[in-house]
Motif scaffolding. Structure first.
Motif, PDB file in Angstrom:
ATOM      1  N   GLY A  17      28.891 -42.050  10.472  1.00  0.00           N
ATOM      2  CA  GLY A  17      28.896 -41.476   9.034  1.00  0.00           C
ATOM      3  C   GLY A  17      27.539 -40.529   9.067  1.00  0.00           C
ATOM      4  N   VAL A  18      26.587 -41.050   9.489  1.00  0.00           N
ATOM      5  CA  VAL A  18      25.363 -40.102   9.401  1.00  0.00           C
ATOM      6  C   VAL A  18      25.626 -38.885  10.422  1.00  0.00           C
ATOM      7  CG1 VAL A  18      22.998 -39.837  10.078  1.00  0.00           C
ATOM      8  CG2 VAL A  18      23.633 -41.766   9.096  1.00  0.00           C
ATOM      9  N   ALA A  19      26.202 -38.850  11.307  1.00  0.00           N
ATOM     10  CA  ALA A  19      26.496 -37.546  12.313  1.00  0.00           C
ATOM     11  C   ALA A  19      27.580 -36.958  11.515  1.00  0.00           C
ATOM     12  CB  ALA A  19      27.045 -38.270  13.819  1.00  0.00           C
ATOM     13  N   GLU A  20      28.508 -37.327  10.826  1.00  0.00           N
ATOM     14  CA  GLU A  20      29.330 -36.501   9.979  1.00  0.00           C
ATOM     15  C   GLU A  20      28.869 -35.937   8.671  1.00  0.00           C
ATOM     16  OE1 GLU A  20      32.787 -39.085   9.040  1.00  0.00           O
ATOM     17  OE2 GLU A  20      33.312 -39.313  11.123  1.00  0.00           O
ATOM     18  N   GLY A  21      28.078 -36.640   8.114  1.00  0.00           N
ATOM     19  CA  GLY A  21      27.265 -35.958   6.889  1.00  0.00           C
ATOM     20  C   GLY A  21      26.321 -34.903   7.321  1.00  0.00           C
ATOM     21  N   VAL A  22      25.534 -35.178   8.517  1.00  0.00           N
ATOM     22  CA  VAL A  22      24.609 -34.255   8.758  1.00  0.00           C
ATOM     23  C   VAL A  22      25.479 -32.941   9.312  1.00  0.00           C
ATOM     24  CG1 VAL A  22      22.830 -33.632  10.747  1.00  0.00           C
ATOM     25  CG2 VAL A  22      22.871 -35.821   9.394  1.00  0.00           C
ATOM     26  N   ASP A  23      26.628 -33.057   9.985  1.00  0.00           N
ATOM     27  CA  ASP A  23      27.060 -31.937  10.487  1.00  0.00           C
ATOM     28  C   ASP A  23      27.849 -31.244   9.347  1.00  0.00           C
ATOM     29  OD1 ASP A  23      28.631 -30.380  12.689  1.00  0.00           O
ATOM     30  OD2 ASP A  23      30.328 -31.331  12.002  1.00  0.00           O
ATOM     31  N   ARG A  24      28.530 -31.896   8.318  1.00  0.00           N
ATOM     32  CA  ARG A  24      28.901 -31.191   7.284  1.00  0.00           C
ATOM     33  C   ARG A  24      27.901 -30.436   6.328  1.00  0.00           C
ATOM     34  NH1 ARG A  24      32.766 -35.952   4.755  1.00  0.00           N
ATOM     35  NH2 ARG A  24      34.182 -35.738   6.478  1.00  0.00           N
ATOM     36  N   ALA A  25      26.559 -31.066   6.499  1.00  0.00           N
ATOM     37  CA  ALA A  25      25.549 -30.433   5.760  1.00  0.00           C
ATOM     38  C   ALA A  25      24.750 -29.092   6.563  1.00  0.00           C
ATOM     39  CB  ALA A  25      24.503 -31.474   5.344  1.00  0.00           C
ATOM     40  N   GLY A  26      25.274 -29.128   7.666  1.00  0.00           N
ATOM     41  CA  GLY A  26      24.691 -27.983   8.816  1.00  0.00           C
ATOM     42  C   GLY A  26      23.410 -28.375   9.202  1.00  0.00           C
ATOM     43  N   LEU A  27      22.984 -29.766   9.406  1.00  0.00           N
ATOM     44  CA  LEU A  27      21.682 -30.067   9.603  1.00  0.00           C
ATOM     45  C   LEU A  27      21.485 -30.416  11.073  1.00  0.00           C
ATOM     46  CD1 LEU A  27      20.634 -32.282   6.476  1.00  0.00           C
ATOM     47  CD2 LEU A  27      20.233 -29.661   6.939  1.00  0.00           C
ATOM     48  N   SER A  28      20.351 -30.648  11.542  1.00  0.00           N
ATOM     49  CA  SER A  28      20.211 -31.187  13.003  1.00  0.00           C
ATOM     50  C   SER A  28      19.541 -32.385  13.237  1.00  0.00           C
ATOM     51  CB  SER A  28      19.795 -29.944  13.995  1.00  0.00           C
ATOM     52  OG  SER A  28      18.441 -29.583  13.352  1.00  0.00           O
ATOM     53  N   TRP A  29      19.599 -33.120  12.458  1.00  0.00           N
ATOM     54  CA  TRP A  29      18.647 -34.304  12.394  1.00  0.00           C
ATOM     55  C   TRP A  29      19.486 -35.686  12.541  1.00  0.00           C
ATOM     56  CZ3 TRP A  29      17.018 -32.432   7.310  1.00  0.00           C
ATOM     57  CH2 TRP A  29      16.107 -31.455   7.219  1.00  0.00           C
ATOM     58  N   ALA A  30      20.697 -35.478  13.315  1.00  0.00           N
ATOM     59  CA  ALA A  30      21.565 -36.683  13.361  1.00  0.00           C
ATOM     60  C   ALA A  30      20.950 -37.836  13.693  1.00  0.00           C
ATOM     61  CB  ALA A  30      23.028 -36.270  14.030  1.00  0.00           C
TER      62      ALA A  30
END
Length: 69
Positions: free
Chosen positions: A29-42
Protein backbone atom coordinates in the motif's frame (compact mmCIF):
# COMPACT_ATOMS: atom_id res chain seq x y z
CA UNK A 1 17.48 14.05 6.83
CA UNK A 2 16.90 11.74 9.82
CA UNK A 3 18.27 8.21 9.62
CA UNK A 4 16.09 5.52 8.07
CA UNK A 5 13.98 3.54 10.55
CA UNK A 6 15.28 0.14 11.62
CA UNK A 7 13.62 -3.24 11.14
CA UNK A 8 10.38 -3.97 12.97
CA UNK A 9 10.13 -7.18 14.96
CA UNK A 10 7.16 -9.54 14.82
CA UNK A 11 4.86 -9.28 17.84
CA UNK A 12 4.61 -12.46 19.89
CA UNK A 13 0.82 -12.53 19.53
CA UNK A 14 0.94 -13.01 15.72
CA UNK A 15 2.08 -16.03 13.78
CA UNK A 16 4.83 -15.72 11.21
CA UNK A 17 2.19 -16.04 8.48
CA UNK A 18 0.00 -13.31 9.98
CA UNK A 19 2.94 -10.94 10.37
CA UNK A 20 4.23 -11.62 6.86
CA UNK A 21 0.79 -11.00 5.35
CA UNK A 22 0.24 -7.81 7.33
CA UNK A 23 3.65 -6.33 6.57
CA UNK A 24 3.36 -7.23 2.89
CA UNK A 25 -0.03 -5.50 2.68
CA UNK A 26 1.29 -2.39 4.42
CA UNK A 27 4.42 -2.21 2.28
CA UNK A 28 2.43 -2.76 -0.92
CA UNK A 29 0.00 0.00 0.00
CA UNK A 30 2.77 2.43 0.83
CA UNK A 31 4.67 1.61 -2.38
CA UNK A 32 1.54 2.19 -4.47
CA UNK A 33 0.74 5.45 -2.70
CA UNK A 34 4.28 6.77 -3.01
CA UNK A 35 4.35 5.83 -6.68
CA UNK A 36 1.05 7.60 -7.36
CA UNK A 37 2.34 10.69 -5.57
CA UNK A 38 5.57 10.63 -7.58
CA UNK A 39 7.79 10.36 -4.50
CA UNK A 40 10.87 8.23 -3.88
CA UNK A 41 10.59 7.38 -0.20
CA UNK A 42 8.82 4.03 -0.42
CA UNK A 43 11.32 2.05 1.66
CA UNK A 44 11.57 4.59 4.47
CA UNK A 45 7.84 5.26 4.60
CA UNK A 46 7.04 1.55 4.39
CA UNK A 47 9.14 0.66 7.42
CA UNK A 48 7.76 3.65 9.32
CA UNK A 49 4.19 2.53 8.52
CA UNK A 50 4.87 -1.04 9.68
CA UNK A 51 6.42 0.30 12.88
CA UNK A 52 3.42 2.56 13.55
CA UNK A 53 0.98 -0.31 12.98
CA UNK A 54 3.01 -2.57 15.30
CA UNK A 55 3.01 0.13 18.01
CA UNK A 56 -0.73 0.69 17.67
CA UNK A 57 -1.51 -3.05 17.79
CA UNK A 58 0.50 -3.30 21.02
CA UNK A 59 -1.44 -0.36 22.48
CA UNK A 60 -4.77 -1.94 21.52
CA UNK A 61 -3.82 -5.26 23.11
CA UNK A 62 -2.93 -3.48 26.36
CA UNK A 63 -6.18 -1.51 26.27
CA UNK A 64 -8.11 -4.76 25.80
CA UNK A 65 -6.35 -6.25 28.79
CA UNK A 66 -4.60 -8.92 26.72
CA UNK A 67 -1.48 -10.35 28.31
CA UNK A 68 1.82 -9.14 26.88
CA UNK A 69 3.67 -11.65 24.70
Amino acid sequence: MPPAPGPVSKPDYLTEEQWAGLTLAILTGVAEGVDRAGLSWASDLGVTAVSAVRTRMDELRVAEGAPDG
